[in-house]
Each structure stands twice: as structure tokens, then as C-alpha cells.
Design a protein around this motif. Structure first.
Motif, PDB file in Angstrom:
ATOM      1  N   PHE A 190      -1.641  51.692  13.562  1.00  0.00           N
ATOM      2  CA  PHE A 190      -2.842  51.703  12.718  1.00  0.00           C
ATOM      3  C   PHE A 190      -2.602  52.457  11.562  1.00  0.00           C
ATOM      4  N   ARG A 191      -2.133  53.759  11.812  1.00  0.00           N
ATOM      5  CA  ARG A 191      -2.000  54.505  10.513  1.00  0.00           C
ATOM      6  C   ARG A 191      -1.126  54.135   9.480  1.00  0.00           C
ATOM      7  N   ILE A 192       0.270  53.856   9.925  1.00  0.00           N
ATOM      8  CA  ILE A 192       1.160  53.179   9.078  1.00  0.00           C
ATOM      9  C   ILE A 192       0.775  51.775   8.422  1.00  0.00           C
ATOM     10  N   GLY A 193       0.430  51.017   9.478  1.00  0.00           N
ATOM     11  CA  GLY A 193      -0.045  49.866   8.911  1.00  0.00           C
ATOM     12  C   GLY A 193      -1.186  49.652   7.663  1.00  0.00           C
ATOM     13  N   LEU A 222       2.718  54.653  -6.792  1.00  0.00           N
ATOM     14  CA  LEU A 222       3.830  55.744  -6.421  1.00  0.00           C
ATOM     15  C   LEU A 222       3.614  56.555  -5.558  1.00  0.00           C
ATOM     16  N   LYS A 223       2.378  57.114  -5.456  1.00  0.00           N
ATOM     17  CA  LYS A 223       2.088  58.306  -4.552  1.00  0.00           C
ATOM     18  C   LYS A 223       1.719  57.727  -3.280  1.00  0.00           C
ATOM     19  N   ALA A 224       1.449  56.580  -3.132  1.00  0.00           N
ATOM     20  CA  ALA A 224       1.317  55.752  -1.566  1.00  0.00           C
ATOM     21  C   ALA A 224       2.762  55.721  -1.113  1.00  0.00           C
ATOM     22  N   LEU A 228       4.822  57.497   2.185  1.00  0.00           N
ATOM     23  CA  LEU A 228       5.328  56.617   3.333  1.00  0.00           C
ATOM     24  C   LEU A 228       6.827  57.062   3.606  1.00  0.00           C
ATOM     25  N   ARG A 229       7.689  57.202   2.435  1.00  0.00           N
ATOM     26  CA  ARG A 229       8.942  57.423   2.356  1.00  0.00           C
ATOM     27  C   ARG A 229       8.962  58.862   3.077  1.00  0.00           C
ATOM     28  N   GLU A 230       8.145  59.901   2.973  1.00  0.00           N
ATOM     29  CA  GLU A 230       8.449  61.014   3.411  1.00  0.00           C
ATOM     30  C   GLU A 230       7.987  61.464   4.733  1.00  0.00           C
TER      31      GLU A 230
END
Length: 305
Positions: A190-193, A222-224, A228-230
Motif C-alpha cells: 500500500f505504501r510503496i504503491g 524528482l523528490k518523489a 523511493l530510491r533511497e
């Protein structure tokens, strides 16, 4: 000729000494130090008392005062004036809805008040608004307002359901971000989706915009992406995008120029408001379309109720 001669005789017989000269009265000029200019400042209406104002003028006066306090972030006084405005009466349906909407926003923004103390008023105003909603556009505005109310006032499930209705009707990033208020586990689908959907929508909104608006969406995207990447593995991000962003990627692949596409927030809001049955259908369709969000934690919905 006789008439002309009689007229001339009468004129020459006038005694000019009997004619009183017209006296020109000079206006009384006050001293410059005693002169008071007309008050045309932005706050002139704050010095006016509404006791002698009736009807429409009084409503306009109170609306000006309430709007002034709201724009200056004095939400407590703004709320009082909106209450006075509502009690004046004589409002049509749309005006009454607008006033109640403003009163709710004042209560939400007035952070100095205890949430428990404003709960009865908020609930009362929400109940007063709902029967006044007539068009789909008004319903979208009501849903957005309801989704922004603190969880202490409205249940988590009500906020979740309202957010689902919003996102299904108007697929834009600012509404999907409202899901972030819903409690969930850090690494849950739910959170990552939700985060991936917001990221994809921000990129699409940037493509559909121009100028500083595009720059704003690009910065948020870019912030989003950085977040996600981090915080999540690449494999998990790819899986989430596959299940939650499939419709957005399909649009991107079919259309080479996204600027030709209607913006994500564009929605036909001129129709009638959705009834209960239609709302339930919208909710069910959303849950089927994005079922992946809940497969790893079926207790998310149960915990909201």
C-alpha cells in the motif's frame, strides 16, 4: 412689428437701479488640519457597523469582513463572521454551501483550538453540507474537504473511502497523496504503491504543463523519485509500478506527445452528484483495479473500520 416695439419699450423702461445684484456666496473652507479624507483603505469595512445595514448589503458586508480575516489567517474571527453571515439568512443553496464550506475550513485551520472541542461543530457543518451538494463538481469539492479533516473527527475508513472516490473521479497526484494519511506499514504494498502512483502522476502532470507550473511538478517528481530510491529496493519499485501504474504507462506508450492529452485533473464535473449506489460501484471498481495494494496486508482495511 407692433409686438417688437412693445417689447423694446418695456425693456428700455426698466429701472436698472431696481435690479438687485446676485450675491455670490463663497464656500466655507475649513482648515486643512481639520480635513479628513474618505477612507478608501483595504480595511475600511472593519470600521463600519452592520446595525443599520439590511438585506443584501449586510450579507456583502459580513462576507467582506470574514474573507478579510480568513486571508490574514485570523481563522477564529473569520469563523465568527461566517457564522453571522449564515444566520442573516436569505441565502440560496449554493451560497449556503459555500459559507458552510468556509466555516469548516476555518475550524480545521484554527490550530489553537482543541480538536475535541471543535468536533461537534465540524460534524454538524458536514451534515449540513451534504444535503446541499447538487452537482458533481460540488461533490468533488466536498470529498476533498472531507478527506482533509483530521482523523480525530472522521474515521480513517471514511477518509480512505472519500479519497478513493476522489482519485477515481479525478486522477491527479494531490489526491493520491491524501492516502499517505492512512496508517500503514513502512514496506507494505500500500505504501510503496501509493508513492509510485504519485511519482508517475507528477511526471505526467509535468509533461502536460508549461512554464513555472511544469518546473514545480518536475521538482516534486524528482523528490518523489529520490525518496523511493533511497527507501525501497529497485525490484520492489518495479513491481509496484507494474501493478499500480500500468494504466499511466499505457497512456504514455500510446501517445508520443503527452501535451495533446487532457490533463489528469480534467474531469467533467457539470453533471449531477453521484448517489450512494454509484459511489459504492466506484469504490468496488477501485478495489478491484488496485487489489495489489492490499494483497500483503489484508488487515489494512479492517484496521480502518
Amino acid at each position: 412689428m407692433a409686438i417688437q416695439e412693445n417689447f423694446l419699450d418695456s425693456f428700455y423702461c426698466l429701472d436698472l437701479d431696481d435690479i438687485e445684484p446676485v450675491s455670490e456666496q463663497k464656500p466655507n473652507c475649513s482648515k486643512l488640519s481639520n480635513y479628513t479624507a474618505f477612507d478608501n483603505s483595504d480595511e475600511w469595512f472593519l470600521k463600519t457597523t452592520p446595525e443599520n445595514i439590511d438585506g443584501l448589503d449586510k450579507r456583502e458586508f459580513l462576507h467582506s469582513v470574514a474573507s478579510y480575516y480568513y486571508s490574514n489567517e485570523n481563522f477564529a474571527l473569520a469563523y465568527e463572521k461566517f457564522c453571522e453571515l449564515l444566520n442573516v439568512g436569505g441565502h440560496n443553496r449554493a451560497c449556503r454551501l459555500s459559507i458552510l464550506d468556509s466555516m469548516i475550513r476555518c475550524l480545521i485551520k484554527e490550530t489553537s483550538q482543541n480538536l475535541n472541542s471543535i468536533k461537534p461543530s465540524l460534524v454538524q457543518h458536514l451534515q449540513g453540507i451534504e444535503p446541499l451538494v447538487s452537482t458533481y463538481g460540488e461533490q468533488l469539492q466536498f470529498w476533498e474537504l472531507k478527506a482533509s479533516i483530521p482523523h480525530h473527527i472522521v474515521s480513517n475508513f471514511e477518509i480512505f473511502k472519500t479519497t478513493v472516490l476522489l482519485c477515481s473521479s479525478c486522477d491527479c497526484s494531490k489526491f493520491w497523496r491524501l492516502f499517505e494519511k492512512i496508517p500503514s506499514e513502512t514496506n507494505s504494498n500500500f505504501r510503496i504503491g501509493i508513492l509510485c502512483r504519485v511519482w508517475s502522476l507528477l511526471k505526467q502532470e509535468a509533461e502536460n504543463s508549461s512554464g513555472f507550473v511544469r518546473e514545480n511538478f518536475q521538482t516534486k517528481a524528482l523528490k518523489a523519485e529520490k525518496f523511493l530510491r533511497e527507501n525501497f529496493e529497485e525490484e520492489k519499485i518495479t513491481e509496484a509500478r507494474k501493478h499500480v501504474c500500468f494504466d499511466l504507462e499505457k497512456i504514455s506508450s500510446e501517445c508520443t506527445n503527452l501535451a495533446d492529452q487532457p490533463p489528469p485533473h480534467k474531469v467533467k464535473n457539470t453533471g449531477s452528484a453521484r448517489n450512494r449506489q454509484e459511489q459504492e460501484k466506484i469504490f468496488e471498481d477501485f478495489m478491484k483495479k488496485f487489489s495489489w495494494l492490499f494483497v500483503d496486508n489484508v488487515n489494512v482495511l479492517n484496521g480502518l473500520k
